[in-house]
Design a protein around this motif. Sequence first.
Motif, PDB file in Angstrom:
ATOM      1  N   ASP A   1       0.961  -1.233  -0.041  1.00 15.44           N
ATOM      2  CA  ASP A   1      -0.225   0.133   0.026  1.00 15.44           C
ATOM      3  C   ASP A   1       0.884   1.615  -0.065  1.00 15.44           C
ATOM      4  O   ASP A   1       0.749   2.387  -0.739  1.00 15.44           O
ATOM      5  CB  ASP A   1      -1.108   0.090   1.140  1.00 15.44           C
ATOM      6  CG  ASP A   1      -1.764  -1.428   0.989  1.00 15.44           C
ATOM      7  OD1 ASP A   1      -2.389  -1.562   0.034  1.00 15.44           O
ATOM      8  OD2 ASP A   1      -2.667  -1.764   2.327  1.00 15.44           O
ATOM      9  N   SER A   2       2.443   1.735   0.779  1.00 15.37           N
ATOM     10  CA  SER A   2       2.919   2.591   0.496  1.00 15.37           C
ATOM     11  C   SER A   2       4.045   2.687  -0.407  1.00 15.37           C
ATOM     12  O   SER A   2       4.926   3.096  -0.136  1.00 15.37           O
ATOM     13  CB  SER A   2       3.620   2.856   2.202  1.00 15.37           C
ATOM     14  OG  SER A   2       4.676   1.622   2.711  1.00 15.37           O
ATOM     15  N   ARG A   3       3.663   0.971  -1.183  1.00 16.60           N
ATOM     16  CA  ARG A   3       4.686   1.721  -2.416  1.00 16.60           C
ATOM     17  C   ARG A   3       5.859   0.726  -2.288  1.00 16.60           C
ATOM     18  O   ARG A   3       7.221   1.203  -2.571  1.00 16.60           O
ATOM     19  CB  ARG A   3       4.612   2.975  -3.426  1.00 16.60           C
ATOM     20  CG  ARG A   3       2.333   3.184  -3.414  1.00 16.60           C
ATOM     21  CD  ARG A   3       3.438   4.448  -4.272  1.00 16.60           C
ATOM     22  NE  ARG A   3       3.709   3.774  -5.444  1.00 16.60           N
ATOM     23  CZ  ARG A   3       3.697   3.601  -6.997  1.00 16.60           C
ATOM     24  NH1 ARG A   3       1.739   3.356  -6.648  1.00 16.60           N
ATOM     25  NH2 ARG A   3       4.325   3.725  -8.483  1.00 16.60           N
ATOM     26  N   GLN A   4       6.522   0.324  -1.226  1.00 17.53           N
ATOM     27  CA  GLN A   4       7.789  -0.273  -0.916  1.00 17.53           C
ATOM     28  C   GLN A   4       7.891  -1.080  -1.429  1.00 17.53           C
ATOM     29  O   GLN A   4       8.204  -2.623  -0.363  1.00 17.53           O
ATOM     30  CB  GLN A   4       8.019  -0.269   0.717  1.00 17.53           C
ATOM     31  CG  GLN A   4       7.546   1.422   1.270  1.00 17.53           C
ATOM     32  CD  GLN A   4       8.071   1.563   2.551  1.00 17.53           C
ATOM     33  OE1 GLN A   4       9.194   1.371   3.025  1.00 17.53           O
ATOM     34  NE2 GLN A   4       6.585   1.669   3.396  1.00 17.53           N
ATOM     35  N   TRP A   5       8.002  -1.506  -2.945  1.00 15.96           N
ATOM     36  CA  TRP A   5       8.055  -2.896  -3.529  1.00 15.96           C
ATOM     37  C   TRP A   5       9.464  -3.913  -2.826  1.00 15.96           C
ATOM     38  O   TRP A   5       9.041  -4.860  -2.388  1.00 15.96           O
ATOM     39  CB  TRP A   5       8.274  -2.637  -5.219  1.00 15.96           C
ATOM     40  CG  TRP A   5       7.633  -1.769  -5.767  1.00 15.96           C
ATOM     41  CD1 TRP A   5       8.458  -0.725  -6.523  1.00 15.96           C
ATOM     42  CD2 TRP A   5       6.220  -1.069  -6.041  1.00 15.96           C
ATOM     43  NE1 TRP A   5       6.682   0.506  -6.717  1.00 15.96           N
ATOM     44  CE2 TRP A   5       6.069  -0.408  -5.936  1.00 15.96           C
ATOM     45  CE3 TRP A   5       5.274  -2.148  -4.939  1.00 15.96           C
ATOM     46  CZ2 TRP A   5       4.162   0.510  -5.733  1.00 15.96           C
ATOM     47  CZ3 TRP A   5       3.991  -1.544  -5.135  1.00 15.96           C
ATOM     48  CH2 TRP A   5       3.597  -0.276  -5.568  1.00 15.96           C
ATOM     49  N   ASP A   6      10.394  -3.477  -1.886  1.00 13.89           N
ATOM     50  CA  ASP A   6      11.682  -4.225  -2.043  1.00 13.89           C
ATOM     51  C   ASP A   6      10.831  -5.394  -0.945  1.00 13.89           C
ATOM     52  O   ASP A   6      11.597  -6.428  -0.285  1.00 13.89           O
ATOM     53  CB  ASP A   6      12.981  -3.242  -1.922  1.00 13.89           C
ATOM     54  CG  ASP A   6      13.233  -3.379  -3.318  1.00 13.89           C
ATOM     55  OD1 ASP A   6      12.588  -3.244  -4.489  1.00 13.89           O
ATOM     56  OD2 ASP A   6      14.378  -2.430  -3.361  1.00 13.89           O
ATOM     57  N   LYS A   7      10.372  -4.535   0.431  1.00 12.07           N
ATOM     58  CA  LYS A   7      10.115  -4.530   1.976  1.00 12.07           C
ATOM     59  C   LYS A   7       8.555  -5.553   1.802  1.00 12.07           C
ATOM     60  O   LYS A   7       8.518  -6.972   2.528  1.00 12.07           O
ATOM     61  CB  LYS A   7       9.798  -3.197   2.218  1.00 12.07           C
ATOM     62  CG  LYS A   7      10.950  -2.699   2.758  1.00 12.07           C
ATOM     63  CD  LYS A   7      11.029  -1.334   3.447  1.00 12.07           C
ATOM     64  CE  LYS A   7      12.135  -0.424   4.611  1.00 12.07           C
ATOM     65  NZ  LYS A   7      11.515   0.224   5.313  1.00 12.07           N
TER      66      LYS A   7
ATOM     67  N   GLY B   1       1.749 -11.761  -7.203  1.00 13.43           N
ATOM     68  CA  GLY B   1       1.014 -11.079  -8.009  1.00 13.43           C
ATOM     69  C   GLY B   1       0.653  -9.848  -7.935  1.00 13.43           C
ATOM     70  O   GLY B   1       0.429  -8.782  -9.404  1.00 13.43           O
ATOM     71  N   ASP B   2      -0.208  -9.075  -6.695  1.00 12.40           N
ATOM     72  CA  ASP B   2      -0.407  -7.574  -6.951  1.00 12.40           C
ATOM     73  C   ASP B   2       0.950  -6.843  -7.703  1.00 12.40           C
ATOM     74  O   ASP B   2       0.996  -5.964  -7.881  1.00 12.40           O
ATOM     75  CB  ASP B   2      -0.879  -7.121  -5.840  1.00 12.40           C
ATOM     76  CG  ASP B   2      -2.464  -7.853  -5.714  1.00 12.40           C
ATOM     77  OD1 ASP B   2      -2.843  -8.149  -6.589  1.00 12.40           O
ATOM     78  OD2 ASP B   2      -2.899  -7.673  -4.808  1.00 12.40           O
ATOM     79  N   LEU B   3       2.263  -7.504  -6.535  1.00 12.11           N
ATOM     80  CA  LEU B   3       3.552  -6.998  -6.184  1.00 12.11           C
ATOM     81  C   LEU B   3       3.925  -6.307  -8.086  1.00 12.11           C
ATOM     82  O   LEU B   3       4.653  -5.482  -8.434  1.00 12.11           O
ATOM     83  CB  LEU B   3       4.721  -7.930  -6.187  1.00 12.11           C
ATOM     84  CG  LEU B   3       6.089  -7.148  -5.495  1.00 12.11           C
ATOM     85  CD1 LEU B   3       5.877  -6.032  -5.149  1.00 12.11           C
ATOM     86  CD2 LEU B   3       6.811  -8.283  -4.900  1.00 12.11           C
TER      87      LEU B   3
END
Length: 372
Positions: free
Chosen positions: A34-40, A63-65
Amino acid sequence: MNEPIEKPQAGKEEEDSNFAQIKSLAKEAYRFLDSRQWDKAESKLKELLAKEPSNTYGLVGMGDLHFKRKEFRQALDFYNRCIKEDSSNKFSLMGLMNCYREMNLLNRVIEVAEEYRHITITDASILSRVADAHRKLKNFKESEVYYMQALQINPKDQYVIVGLGHLFFACQRYKDAISWWEKLLVIQPDNIKILTEIGNSYRKIKDFDEAIRYYRRAADLDQRNFFALYGLAESYRGKKDFRKANEFWERILEFDPDNKLIINRYADSLRGMGEFDKALECFNRILSEGEDYFALLGKASSLKMKGARDKAEEIYVDLHKKFPMDPRPVVELSELYSDLGKRDEALKLLNDFHKKQPLNEEVKQKLDSFSE
């Protein structure tokens, strides 16, 4: 020595602990998504799936990522894995459809919906995605059926209401489009996009005063909104109020000074006001950066109206050679020939084009005007 007796609750406690860890990892992962912190988010999801490879929250999350990263092929893999584990998981189905929509594989969106009809038939959000796909494929009847089914499930579904507006706009049923978008304005009176869409619909039916009313509401909410300002300028252009139109072209040019489309429109309004030299300056500015069809047409028209007919003729003839199936240079050149008293040349030009494109109304009307 006696063996220690295993507590009967030990297995359950371990299971509960594992469940709690998975739940915590899922919660953290989705918070990072939700906070767009993809790597975490990816790190937490991988940890979750290492503990339980078939966990649907983890599979949908991955899938969402990948979807948010625009890695659609990888996203599809995880959504499909989730559906194998849970054939009724609507989040994975929605993910599949969203991926295919972004990949512009609209027929596949429809196929997926049919394949998992046991889910789609009762979910308004999924039905609306199918309706969207049909609309974009110009299957308008099918699209309306799906939108209406979705509306029966949820009569207040805003996504569906917006979709119906777009559907009827695409069908050129502009009053119906307005009717649906007005329903949304009751809920969201400051929705700039919907205000401009209603303005666009009124402009299509040439009700410029109503169009202006909605565009103004949008522009008052966002004074630099391109679509609202563009709509206002085009509406005043439709009313032949070129001076007022230029007020709004100038407002756009303040924050988008190199937009060729707007410079062309601005120059057209100057031409409409009789300010031919200023119009020519704008057209020449565009042409200094390379050939531009609309700038050449505008320049030729300005030269013709200014009295430089020989120069205008050169441009029209050149445009007709380059775009032999385009009616505009033909019509405008025929008008120029007529002004010069070259009636036979004008008729020959129009008749030659009419033979190639007998259904073109613009050229047909021009021919009819010569025979009156």
